[in-house]
Design an enzyme around this catalytic site. Structure first.
Site, PDB file in Angstrom:
ATOM      1  N   LYS A  89       0.919  -1.056  -0.082  1.00 43.09           N
ATOM      2  CA  LYS A  89      -0.070  -0.044  -0.070  1.00 43.09           C
ATOM      3  C   LYS A  89       0.813   1.258   0.071  1.00 43.09           C
ATOM      4  O   LYS A  89       0.500   2.150  -0.743  1.00 43.09           O
ATOM      5  CB  LYS A  89      -0.700   0.053   1.201  1.00 43.09           C
ATOM      6  CG  LYS A  89      -2.226  -0.653   1.199  1.00 43.09           C
ATOM      7  CD  LYS A  89      -2.851  -0.498   2.277  1.00 43.09           C
ATOM      8  CE  LYS A  89      -2.542  -0.238   3.732  1.00 43.09           C
ATOM      9  NZ  LYS A  89      -1.980  -1.390   4.582  1.00 43.09           N
ATOM     10  N   ARG A 126      -9.414   2.346   9.181  1.00 44.06           N
ATOM     11  CA  ARG A 126      -8.673   1.091   9.411  1.00 44.06           C
ATOM     12  C   ARG A 126     -10.190   0.237  10.040  1.00 44.06           C
ATOM     13  O   ARG A 126      -9.766  -0.981  10.296  1.00 44.06           O
ATOM     14  CB  ARG A 126      -8.003   1.451  10.698  1.00 44.06           C
ATOM     15  CG  ARG A 126      -6.920   0.233  10.789  1.00 44.06           C
ATOM     16  CD  ARG A 126      -5.942   0.104   9.872  1.00 44.06           C
ATOM     17  NE  ARG A 126      -4.442  -0.244  10.297  1.00 44.06           N
ATOM     18  CZ  ARG A 126      -3.345   0.252   9.969  1.00 44.06           C
ATOM     19  NH1 ARG A 126      -3.355   1.190   9.325  1.00 44.06           N
ATOM     20  NH2 ARG A 126      -2.214  -0.413  10.422  1.00 44.06           N
ATOM     21  N   ARG A 148      11.821  -6.608   4.596  1.00 43.13           N
ATOM     22  CA  ARG A 148      11.099  -5.284   4.452  1.00 43.13           C
ATOM     23  C   ARG A 148      12.200  -4.381   5.256  1.00 43.13           C
ATOM     24  O   ARG A 148      12.243  -4.436   6.513  1.00 43.13           O
ATOM     25  CB  ARG A 148       9.607  -5.133   5.005  1.00 43.13           C
ATOM     26  CG  ARG A 148       9.215  -3.913   4.643  1.00 43.13           C
ATOM     27  CD  ARG A 148       7.776  -3.837   4.573  1.00 43.13           C
ATOM     28  NE  ARG A 148       6.943  -3.453   5.727  1.00 43.13           N
ATOM     29  CZ  ARG A 148       6.034  -3.033   5.656  1.00 43.13           C
ATOM     30  NH1 ARG A 148       5.182  -2.701   4.613  1.00 43.13           N
ATOM     31  NH2 ARG A 148       5.364  -2.744   7.108  1.00 43.13           N
ATOM     32  N   ARG A 152      11.319  -1.918  10.742  1.00 43.33           N
ATOM     33  CA  ARG A 152      10.313  -1.439  11.615  1.00 43.33           C
ATOM     34  C   ARG A 152      10.028  -2.723  12.787  1.00 43.33           C
ATOM     35  O   ARG A 152       9.895  -3.992  12.481  1.00 43.33           O
ATOM     36  CB  ARG A 152       8.893  -1.271  10.747  1.00 43.33           C
ATOM     37  CG  ARG A 152       8.767   0.392  10.313  1.00 43.33           C
ATOM     38  CD  ARG A 152       7.701   0.061   9.610  1.00 43.33           C
ATOM     39  NE  ARG A 152       6.106  -0.279  10.176  1.00 43.33           N
ATOM     40  CZ  ARG A 152       4.962  -0.005   9.786  1.00 43.33           C
ATOM     41  NH1 ARG A 152       4.939   0.473   8.499  1.00 43.33           N
ATOM     42  NH2 ARG A 152       3.741  -0.582  10.146  1.00 43.33           N
ATOM     43  N   ARG A 178      -1.166  -9.048  12.891  1.00 40.13           N
ATOM     44  CA  ARG A 178      -1.740  -7.737  12.170  1.00 40.13           C
ATOM     45  C   ARG A 178      -2.579  -8.086  11.093  1.00 40.13           C
ATOM     46  O   ARG A 178      -3.327  -7.354  10.926  1.00 40.13           O
ATOM     47  CB  ARG A 178      -0.510  -6.808  11.734  1.00 40.13           C
ATOM     48  CG  ARG A 178       0.323  -6.128  12.938  1.00 40.13           C
ATOM     49  CD  ARG A 178       1.603  -5.352  12.272  1.00 40.13           C
ATOM     50  NE  ARG A 178       1.159  -4.185  11.828  1.00 40.13           N
ATOM     51  CZ  ARG A 178       1.780  -3.662  10.637  1.00 40.13           C
ATOM     52  NH1 ARG A 178       2.752  -4.193  10.238  1.00 40.13           N
ATOM     53  NH2 ARG A 178       1.309  -2.593  10.246  1.00 40.13           N
TER      54      ARG A 178
END
Ligand code: AMP
Length: 209
Positions: free
Chosen positions: A13, A88, A122, A151, A162
């Site tokens: 995204k 969200r 990532r 992260r 998540r």
């Protein structure tokens, strides 16, 4: 053009939002990025939201709505924006409804297996938040010169949590936007995923004229 991006964590995204914003000259509004920026700067907002981000739990709706309300009232948002990571959940979508009329909702479909593969490599830029994957990018420094970091919520266990949160909290907003929603496969490279989306946005802009 006001556009909302809906997709699971690490579905691409953020990268996609950057492509769209650059091509169509729109501001990118990522609530996650706003929260991380405030945590980094040590603001009151940052202190309030840190415990939620640390646990990868949703920040209370009241706080999130206030942040978005302030952000979209800025001058650069008057011709539109791209929302990434907001709304969200159904409550946020409903509270947001009277605040802005969205033109398009883009839903990225990516399965958990693919996401787990991506998350392992990532890295995010500490300055501009650009996202890289070490499968394709072999450096610790961003193009902008910023240092890349992993992260804290980018590990397999957290990503599974998540993803489950996405399914229970965020998937219900897909029906909220059903009249303006289009689903795209997010399973390939960011560039390949973006091509049909770019064509689609151009179509909407042409119809709008
Ligand atoms: P993201 O960068 O979108 O993956 O968001 C990172 C974290 O910020 C999430 O795990 C939440 O703790 C928080 N967050 C971001 N956007 C929202 C939102 N719309 N509502 C509540 N919490 C959010």
């Amino acid at each position: 053009m006001k556009l909302v991006l809906i997709g699971p964590p690490a579905s691409g995204k953020g990268t996609l939002a950057r492509f769209i914003c650059e091509d169509f000259n729109l501001p990118h509004i990522s609530t996650g990025e706003i929260f991380r920026e405030n945590i980094k700067k040590g603001t009151e907002l940052g202190k309030t939201v840190k415990p939620y981000l640390d646990k990868a739990e949703l920040v209370p709706d009241e706080i999130t709505m206030q942040v978005v309300k302030e952000r979209i009232s800025k001058d650069d948002c008057k011709d539109g924006y791209v929302l990434d990571g907001f709304p969200r959940n159904k409550t946020q979508a409903e509270l947001f409804e009277p605040m802005a009329k969205m033109d398009a909702a883009i839903h990225l479909n990516v399965d958990l297996k693919e996401i787990e593969g991506r998350i392992l490599g990532r890295k995010t830029c500490s300055v501009c938040e650009k996202i890289y994957n070490t499968r394709y990018y072999d450096s610790d420094t961003c193009e902008c010169g910023g240092k890349l970091y992993t992260r804290e919520d980018d590990d397999i266990e957290t990503i599974r949590r998540r993803f489950a949160q996405y399914e229970t909290e965020t998937v219900p907003i897909i029906s909220h936007y059903k009249n303006i929603l289009k689903t795209f496969s997010g399973g390939s490279t960011p560039q390949d995923t973006y091509e049909p989306i770019k064509v689609y946005i151009k179509e909407i802009l042409t119809l709008d004229k």
